[in-house]
Design a protein around this motif. Structure first.
Motif, PDB file in Angstrom:
ATOM      1  N   GLY A  93      29.945  -1.017  64.502  1.00  0.00           N
ATOM      2  CA  GLY A  93      31.234  -0.525  64.975  1.00  0.00           C
ATOM      3  C   GLY A  93      32.084  -1.633  65.573  1.00  0.00           C
ATOM      4  O   GLY A  93      33.292  -1.705  65.329  1.00  0.00           O
ATOM      5  N   ARG A  94      31.461  -2.526  66.329  1.00  0.00           N
ATOM      6  CA  ARG A  94      32.209  -3.624  66.941  1.00  0.00           C
ATOM      7  C   ARG A  94      32.722  -4.599  65.889  1.00  0.00           C
ATOM      8  O   ARG A  94      33.879  -5.032  65.933  1.00  0.00           O
ATOM      9  CB  ARG A  94      31.318  -4.345  67.954  1.00  0.00           C
ATOM     10  CG  ARG A  94      31.014  -3.513  69.188  1.00  0.00           C
ATOM     11  CD  ARG A  94      29.871  -4.085  69.993  1.00  0.00           C
ATOM     12  NE  ARG A  94      29.516  -3.202  71.116  1.00  0.00           N
ATOM     13  CZ  ARG A  94      28.290  -3.102  71.615  1.00  0.00           C
ATOM     14  NH1 ARG A  94      27.303  -3.836  71.107  1.00  0.00           N
ATOM     15  NH2 ARG A  94      28.058  -2.282  72.617  1.00  0.00           N
ATOM     16  N   ILE A  95      31.863  -4.965  64.939  1.00  0.00           N
ATOM     17  CA  ILE A  95      32.283  -5.941  63.941  1.00  0.00           C
ATOM     18  C   ILE A  95      33.328  -5.334  63.001  1.00  0.00           C
ATOM     19  O   ILE A  95      34.260  -6.013  62.556  1.00  0.00           O
ATOM     20  CB  ILE A  95      31.063  -6.478  63.163  1.00  0.00           C
ATOM     21  CG1 ILE A  95      31.442  -7.747  62.395  1.00  0.00           C
ATOM     22  CG2 ILE A  95      30.511  -5.441  62.221  1.00  0.00           C
ATOM     23  CD1 ILE A  95      31.790  -8.918  63.233  1.00  0.00           C
ATOM     24  N   ALA A  96      33.210  -4.030  62.711  1.00  0.00           N
ATOM     25  CA  ALA A  96      34.206  -3.384  61.849  1.00  0.00           C
ATOM     26  C   ALA A  96      35.570  -3.335  62.538  1.00  0.00           C
ATOM     27  O   ALA A  96      36.614  -3.586  61.904  1.00  0.00           O
ATOM     28  CB  ALA A  96      33.746  -1.980  61.476  1.00  0.00           C
ATOM     29  N   ALA A  97      35.576  -3.023  63.820  1.00  0.00           N
ATOM     30  CA  ALA A  97      36.847  -2.997  64.556  1.00  0.00           C
ATOM     31  C   ALA A  97      37.472  -4.382  64.610  1.00  0.00           C
ATOM     32  O   ALA A  97      38.692  -4.532  64.427  1.00  0.00           O
ATOM     33  CB  ALA A  97      36.608  -2.465  65.974  1.00  0.00           C
ATOM     34  N   ALA A  98      36.646  -5.403  64.833  1.00  0.00           N
ATOM     35  CA  ALA A  98      37.167  -6.769  64.895  1.00  0.00           C
ATOM     36  C   ALA A  98      37.708  -7.223  63.541  1.00  0.00           C
ATOM     37  O   ALA A  98      38.765  -7.861  63.466  1.00  0.00           O
ATOM     38  CB  ALA A  98      36.076  -7.721  65.373  1.00  0.00           C
ATOM     39  N   LEU A  99      37.007  -6.890  62.466  1.00  0.00           N
ATOM     40  CA  LEU A  99      37.489  -7.248  61.137  1.00  0.00           C
ATOM     41  C   LEU A  99      38.802  -6.532  60.816  1.00  0.00           C
ATOM     42  O   LEU A  99      39.705  -7.102  60.190  1.00  0.00           O
ATOM     43  CB  LEU A  99      36.436  -6.923  60.081  1.00  0.00           C
ATOM     44  CG  LEU A  99      35.279  -7.910  59.940  1.00  0.00           C
ATOM     45  CD1 LEU A  99      34.233  -7.378  58.963  1.00  0.00           C
ATOM     46  CD2 LEU A  99      35.780  -9.275  59.483  1.00  0.00           C
ATOM     47  N   GLY A 100      38.892  -5.262  61.242  1.00  0.00           N
ATOM     48  CA  GLY A 100      40.141  -4.535  61.024  1.00  0.00           C
ATOM     49  C   GLY A 100      41.311  -5.202  61.720  1.00  0.00           C
ATOM     50  O   GLY A 100      42.394  -5.363  61.137  1.00  0.00           O
ATOM     51  N   VAL A 101      41.101  -5.614  62.969  1.00  0.00           N
ATOM     52  CA  VAL A 101      42.167  -6.297  63.703  1.00  0.00           C
ATOM     53  C   VAL A 101      42.491  -7.637  63.043  1.00  0.00           C
ATOM     54  O   VAL A 101      43.666  -8.009  62.876  1.00  0.00           O
ATOM     55  CB  VAL A 101      41.760  -6.496  65.174  1.00  0.00           C
ATOM     56  CG1 VAL A 101      42.782  -7.358  65.910  1.00  0.00           C
ATOM     57  CG2 VAL A 101      41.613  -5.149  65.874  1.00  0.00           C
ATOM     58  N   GLY A 102      41.440  -8.376  62.663  1.00  0.00           N
ATOM     59  CA  GLY A 102      41.664  -9.676  62.035  1.00  0.00           C
ATOM     60  C   GLY A 102      42.426  -9.567  60.732  1.00  0.00           C
ATOM     61  O   GLY A 102      43.317 -10.378  60.443  1.00  0.00           O
TER      62      GLY A 102
END
Length: 282
Positions: A93-102
């Motif tokens: 969940g954390r990495i998916a949210a960060a990738l979405g923002v990136g």
């Protein structure tokens, strides 16, 4: 007649010529996959041998059987206040949210930096400055500003994924041949058509490469963040196991992270085949 003309070796050379197609490329891919599988099997066999002959203490190098047993136990009973699935989902969940923002911020800004020198001049310096810092260096500052909750972790991960995506998008725009742009303009293409039909497709290979780098940077930063300020996640589980010298649990966490990285990489390759099928063929 010359010897070359009479030599039978000239026939295989001419017969070896093939029309461009998928068969030679597929054979090469199959061969590469076979080599990779053999290499993986050799590494696992070496691990078995090292554990069987006790080349290292079981405290430092548990056997594959012990790791597999511990995997089942952590999956069923959990470890460090959560099951293996819960820790994995928290990290994902954390990495998916960060990738979405990136992706949401990095790709548009990178494209603008490649198209406009003013945008590049304004944003390149701050991005270069923070990208040169190790994430753990400014993690304490984020914790002071945002606390130890999910916000600080997602902001940290977003910073680690944003820069490579942004730089890749910028490089993709800069790599577009000028001749292709001039040809489109001479045919009467508008600025929107020029962007959607020439610039963006030409920049996609670089953007996909940036996404791969961002995934690797995000995963490494994720584990580092969870080692310091987290109550769930694979990094938190690994750190908790290391405090009690549970090396087999540490191996479980590392293997899960490696599988996730492989899954992300495989997904990116599939996405490349779908979005940029011409890559490597022109």
């Amino acid at each position: 007649m010359t010897l070359a003309a009479n030599s039978p070796t000239t026939f295989p050379i001419s017969s070896a010529r093939r029309e461009p197609g998928s068969r030679p490329r597929r054979s090469a891919s199959t061969s590469t996959l076979g080599i990779s599988l053999v290499t993986l099997a050799a590494l696992i066999a070496l691990w078995f041998l090292a554990a069987h002959f006790e080349w290292a203490s079981p405290l430092f190098l548990p056997s594959p059987a012990e790791v597999l047993t511990q995997f089942s136990a952590v999956w069923a009973d959990g470890y460090a206040n959560g099951t293996l699935l819960e820790h994995t989902l928290a990290s994902l969940g954390r990495i998916a949210a960060a990738l979405g923002v990136g992706i949401f911020l990095g790709i548009p800004l990178g494209l603008l930096m490649g198209l406009n020198r003013w945008v590049k001049g304004i944003f390149s310096v701050p991005i270069d400055l923070y990208w040169g810092l190790p994430p753990l260096a400014y993690l304490p500052l984020l914790i002071i500003w945002l606390g130890i909750g999910e916000t600080s972790k997602i902001v940290l991960l977003s910073l680690s994924t944003f820069a490579p995506i942004c730089f890749a998008a910028q490089a993709g725009v800069r790599s577009v041949p000028v001749e292709r742009i001039n040809a489109a303009l001479s045919l009467g293409a508008s600025r929107l058509q020029l962007f959607t039909s020439i610039i963006l497709p030409s920049a996609l290979p670089e953007i996909m490469t940036g996404l791969k780098i961002a995934i690797g940077a995000g995963l490494s930063t994720l584990v580092a963040a969870e080692l310091i300020a987290a109550q769930s996640g694979l990094g938190y589980m690994i750190m908790s196991a290391a405090n009690f010298l549970a090396t087999d649990v540490v191996f479980v966490g590392l293997i899960v992270i490696a599988v996730l990285a492989f899954a992300f990489t495989s997904g990116m390759r599939w996405l490349e085949h779908r979005l940029i099928p011409w890559k490597g063929k022109l």
